[in-house]
Design an enzyme around this catalytic site. Sequence first.
Site, short mmCIF file in Angstrom:
data_model
loop_
_atom_site.label_atom_id
_atom_site.label_comp_id
_atom_site.label_asym_id
_atom_site.label_seq_id
_atom_site.Cartn_x
_atom_site.Cartn_y
_atom_site.Cartn_z
N ASP A 1 0.88 -1.17 0.00
CA ASP A 1 0.00 0.00 0.00
C ASP A 1 0.92 1.22 0.00
OD1 ASP A 1 -2.37 1.52 0.16
OD2 ASP A 1 -2.14 1.70 2.32
N GLU B 1 -1.04 -1.14 -5.00
CA GLU B 1 -2.27 -0.39 -5.25
C GLU B 1 -2.10 0.52 -6.46
OE1 GLU B 1 -4.75 1.22 -1.93
OE2 GLU B 1 -4.62 3.06 -3.10
N ASP C 1 -2.82 1.13 6.85
CA ASP C 1 -1.96 0.86 5.69
C ASP C 1 -1.47 -0.59 5.69
OD1 ASP C 1 -1.21 4.00 5.04
OD2 ASP C 1 -1.37 3.52 7.16
#
EC number: 3.1.21.10
Lengths: 177, 177
Positions: free
Chosen positions: A7, A68, A141
């Site tokens: 992330d 991501e 996260d």
Amino acid sequence: MLVLGVDPGLTRCGLGVVDGGPGRQTSLVEVGVLRTPATDDVASRLWALERGLGEWIDRHNPDAVAVERVFSQANVRTVMGTAQAGAVAIVTAARRGLPVALYTPSEVKAAVSGSGRADKAQVTFMVSRLLKLSDPPRPADAADALALALCHLSRGPALARMRAAVRQAPAVPGGSL
Amino acid sequence: MLVLGVDPGLTRCGLGVVDGGPGRQTSLVEVGVLRTPATDDVASRLWALERGLGEWIDRHNPDAVAVERVFSQANVRTVMGTAQAGAVAIVTAARRGLPVALYTPSEVKAAVSGSGRADKAQVTFMVSRLLKLSDPPRPADAADALALALCHLSRGPALARMRAAVRQAPAVPGGSL
């Protein structure tokens, strides 16, 4: 199959390694967050991130890295840092010859919760449930990084089959694909 | 002093190496553009960019690398690619221990033309003039990369003096800085 989920972020970059595959219990291998100080310049921060990511990859030797995919967000400053950190993650994996998969936040949410519009609490809850964790991963996260890895484990095999089918299809005009 | 300017982009990444310093004619060393095919995935494109940038840096061994600082633009898709390519440029230089300077488009325009709102034609004209080129560098990304290097040459010494002054200032409470 070992998947590293990333992330991306300059201030906090979530990392999660998940082990799984057909007919096996999916399990948490390691989860954590890389942080770089906001007082450092961007070059130092990106380089620190690259070294940190490289250490995680070298330690776990994952089969794939899921990052991501960054889209527009409200805060342009944040999205720049996310795009930069994401690029460093992608290139750190690509340099080692690892397959890199990109997933949008809604693809990740849908893969772990069934809804592309799930909120953070729902994602954290489902990540804990799927990995049978007694405590939810913190911060968000870290949970998101695990969700990315889980998303790749659930979608990866289907995608690989699809690509193999396309490759094996007869490349003749008027063929069925 | 040798400066590599980088106008980051996934489709076209402008690169320009300029030689210059106090009391010397500023001159063009090399200018060019790295391209990656839009049909490739982002990981392949960023990795190709990293290798290309690394070759330029290893070939010229510049004293500094100047990269365009990305801000919000109209097209979010473009800005993402620019941010990703910029991050790869920054980290490729930082990994080699090179100082990386970031400049906004208006800082670059002001440094070469005197106006932060100069248009592309004006920047290309001034880059050609300052480097005494008989033909303007093409495409615009190549001219922009040279403008970045020129911007760093014109601003770098002043910034270095400022930083040195701050470092040498007495670090006592109530000091003059």
